[in-house]
Scaffold this active site. Structure first.
Site, PDB file in Angstrom:
ATOM      1  CE1 TYR A 224      -3.282  -2.661   2.333  1.00 54.68           C
ATOM      2  CE2 TYR A 224      -4.199  -1.560   0.424  1.00 54.68           C
ATOM      3  CZ  TYR A 224      -4.294  -2.509   1.419  1.00 54.68           C
ATOM      4  OH  TYR A 224      -5.396  -3.330   1.482  1.00 54.68           O
ATOM      5  CB  SER A 255      -3.019  -3.722  -6.517  1.00 54.93           C
ATOM      6  OG  SER A 255      -4.372  -4.141  -6.301  1.00 54.93           O
ATOM      7  CG  ASP A 256      -2.630  -5.046   0.063  1.00 54.01           C
ATOM      8  OD1 ASP A 256      -1.864  -4.935   1.026  1.00 54.01           O
ATOM      9  OD2 ASP A 256      -3.660  -5.757   0.083  1.00 54.01           O
ATOM     10  CD1 TRP A 257      -9.105  -7.435  -1.531  1.00 55.97           C
ATOM     11  CD2 TRP A 257      -7.027  -7.807  -2.249  1.00 55.97           C
ATOM     12  NE1 TRP A 257      -9.106  -8.653  -2.168  1.00 55.97           N
ATOM     13  CE2 TRP A 257      -7.851  -8.897  -2.653  1.00 55.97           C
ATOM     14  CE3 TRP A 257      -5.690  -7.840  -2.625  1.00 55.97           C
ATOM     15  CZ2 TRP A 257      -7.375  -9.988  -3.373  1.00 55.97           C
ATOM     16  CZ3 TRP A 257      -5.217  -8.928  -3.353  1.00 55.97           C
ATOM     17  CH2 TRP A 257      -6.043  -9.974  -3.711  1.00 55.97           C
TER      18      TRP A 257
END
Ligand code: GLC
Length: 689
Positions: A224, A255-257
């Site tokens: 992030y 990607s992260d969420w």
């Protein structure tokens, strides 16, 4: 521990409860996907179909799995992703001990088995991607997700994480996360980590490189946070120059969420391949970006080629039968790991306890004793059908008639009197997911302090003042400052978050049916002030070259318990350090041999640790670095020669001027021993130019 609106939003969106009914996975009809090559598929796909492979299908998971869209026309199955690093976050699954406990085993082969077991259960639930392992450096023990990674040292992280990946990838695609420099939880979505290239390349990245180049990890998740001013998911230096360039990574970057992607063209051009969990930026906006020329279609083709290649690889892996989930074999493995990861920090002749007989009893003190304390309830959470709390395990082993449970937190006069009559008192204290973990809504986050709560400290002192012998069992994800009470107790055992069999593992160790086998993967400071500052509130932080034992050594500060330290129920002697050569060059492997003897009265496992430092250097260096290790089981009186191979190129420093690693010629001291502060043996090797 603190929450932010972002965390709240994320918890609403992403952490849908994973404790639904168990799903029985129906394998997909064999797609004709496998008969077509990636290039043939790419040639057949429209731009819209290609972009559709580059984002998640929906914010909410389906059967606890996060999907990317399938393509019915071409028989492309899409991906099904599931957490996490200590078990499958879907329905019920085996809750293994946290990664910190597994790091404490210093046993890569055991970790490979854990990776295989979790990968098998993920496959049985229909997943094709396991969002694990977490391999971020534990820069400071107060990091909320400390439990989720393999400690403070890049060599230990890299060897354990690579083993996990080798196991998991037998069944699903594994994912190294979070790339990179994600070591603060409370400000994770926006903190900018300023870090110079040497610290980045030599401290925060080598374990990621190892998982790519040695482990063959298929997926990397961007973090992030920002690194040197750019979000990791749009950081071309990280994703393209280093990961896909220098390391020739052939998998894909996810990607992260939710808050892990911040743009369309900058992210796509930097090397992000899939936005999760949906297509805010990588949906129609990405098609538009190609049409308006801000993203070249060749960028899309490279991303989709990576995604299809890995989807094809995943589709060729065997789909596990549902019977593997929470199997007896996996429960037994979880128990073995819990035992091997428990670290005996102090023992003044107290442990192992004698099993109580006749009228004798053992007091079990503290509310945590009655809880199966599994750890973080964020994305690494796992919901087993059942789990064994310490009290359950102790009563099962010695009989409820021989135990007396005093939950506390305060003890009555009658409690204190009863303590005076017991054989021993076992105090179970520490942290829970309320105190540390992924910052989800109002829970978890970074730790406020490295000490126990004042209630726990008072409880320990009160028990110690009354019981004839006191054992403290600590449950947490990383270091605890024990100085305020440690001198008043007879034994201290670090149990971490020990998984669904933790209570049975603890009982077997406390009463000697098994020996604690762990060595610390994180330094336990005598005082938090001895460590680098941990700033979990500002959005601008600087990561330096030194932390953990390397920082304590450089500052001349003594830890309470050193990195690599752990007692056993026996004793070992290490002698006769021999190098296979006293002269080496770049590309060589130096084999370090050490004789290890079990000089005690019980079988046990020794962990030979090898640290290296140059006698002189052109640049700042840590006083010593762990460069290799080996765990070895020894019977009573047994003596074995242990060989530890070291790649000398790992000793190179990153030269920012030439943008490459440089192995300095000269003499290097090779030290061997049982912790970063117990290195009785040394020898010198010369690296020739
Ligand atoms: C979380 C975590 C990441 C996890 C993902 C999906 O925010 O940072 O580790 O895999 O979301 O749950």
């Amino acid at each position: 521990m603190r929450s932010s609106n972002l965390n709240l939003a994320l918890s609403l969106v992403v952490f849908a409860c994973a404790c639904g009914d168990d799903t029985t996975f129906t394998p997909p009809a064999t797609p004709h996907f496998g008969e077509s090559t990636t290039d043939e598929l790419l040639a057949a796909m429209t731009l819209e179909e290609k972009v559709d492979q580059m984002h998640g299908a929906s914010f909410a998971p389906v059967n606890d799995l996060y999907e990317t869209p399938k393509n019915e026309r071409l028989g492309i199955p899409g991906l099904r992703m599931v957490d996490g690093p200590r078990g499958v976050r879907a329905g019920h699954a085996t809750a293994f001990p946290v990664a910190a406990a597994r790091a404490a085993t210093w046993d890569p082969e055991l970790e490979r088995r854990v990776g295989a077991a979790i990968g098998e259960e993920a496959s049985a639930k229909g997943a094709t991607v396991l969002l694990a392992p977490t391999i971020n450096v534990l820069r400071h023990p107060a990091w909320g997700r400390a439990q989720e990674t393999y400690g403070e040292d890049s060599t230990l992280i890299g060897d354990m994480g690579t083993a996990f990946v080798m196991g998991a990838e037998e069944h699903v695609l594994a994912c190294a996360k979070h790339f990179a420099a994600n070591s603060i939880e409370d400000t994770r979505f926006d903190v900018n980590v300023t870090i110079d290239e040497r610290a980045l390349r030599e401290v925060y990245l080598p374990h990621f490189r190892q998982l790519v180049t040695e482990g063959g990890v298929s997926v990397v998740m961007s973090a992030y946070n920002k690194v040197n001013g750019q979000y990791a998911s749009e950081n071309e230096h990280l994703l393209s120059d280093i990961l896909k360039g220098d390391w020739a990574f052939e998998g894909f970057v996810v990607s992260d969420w939710v808050f892990g992607t911040h743009s369309t063209a900058p992210a796509a051009n930097a090397g992000l391949d899939i936005e999760m969990p949906s297509g805010t930026y990588f949906g129609p906006l990405l098609v538009e970006a190609v049409h308006n020329g801000s993203v070249d279609e060749a960028v899309i083709d490279d991303a989709v080629r990576r995604i299809l290649d890995k989807q094809l690889a995943a589709s060729l892996k065997p789909i596990s039968d549902a019977s593997v989930v929470e199997s007896d074999e996996h429960r037994s493995l979880a128990r073995d790991v819990a035992v091997e990861g428990m670290v005996l920090l102090k023992n003044e002749g107290v442990l192992p306890l004698a099993k109580p007989t006749g009228q004798s009893t053992v007091a079990i003190v503290g509310a945590l004793a009655s809880i199966a304390n599994l750890g973080d309830t964020g994305s690494s959470a796992v919901t087993p059908t059942s789990a064994v709390a310490p009290l359950d395990g102790l009563e099962a082993l010695v009989g409820a008639e021989h135990t007396v449970f005093l939950p506390g937190p305060s003890l009555s006069a009658a409690d204190l009197t009863s303590l005076q009559g017991v054989d021993a008192a076992v105090v179970v204290v520490g942290l829970t997911s309320d105190d540390e973990g992924e910052g989800v809504a109002t829970k978890g986050g970074d730790r406020e302090t490295l000490r126990l709560s004042s209630e726990d400290e008072a409880l320990i002192l009160s028990v110690a003042a009354n019981a004839p012998r006191t054992v403290v069992v600590l449950e947490a994800g990383s270091a605890i400052v024990v100085r305020p009470w440690v001198d008043q107790v007879g034994a201290v055992l670090m149990a971490w978050y020990p998984g669904l069999e933790g209570g049975n593992a603890l009982a077997s160790v406390l009463f000697g049916d098994a020996a604690p086998g762990g060595r610390l993967p994180v330094s336990f400071p005598a005082d938090e002030a001895d460590l680098p500052v941990f700033d979990h509130s500002s959005l601008e932080v600087q990561y330096g070259f030194l932390h953990g034992y390397r920082y304590l050594d450089a500052m001349g500060r003594n830890p309470e318990f050193a990195f690599g330290f752990g007692l056993s129920y026996t004793t070992f002697e290490m002698t006769n350090l021999v190098l296979d050569s006293t002269s080496k060059a770049s590309g060589d492997v130096l084999t370090v041999s050490v004789d290890v003897e079990n000089t005690g009265a019980r079988a046990g496992d020794a962990v030979v640790q090898i640290y290296v430092h140059p006698e002189s250097s052109e640049v700042e260096r840590a006083p010593r670095d762990l460069r290799g290790f080996a765990r070895v089981p020894l019977a009573i009186g047994e003596k074995r020669t242990v060989d530890v191979p070291l790649s000398v190129d790992a000793w190179a420093y990153f030269d920012v001027a030439t943008n490459q690693f440089v192995l300095e010629p000269g003499d290097y001291v090779v030290e061997a021993g049982s912790s970063s502060r117990e290195l009785p043996l040394n020898a010198t090797v010369t690296i020739s130019p």
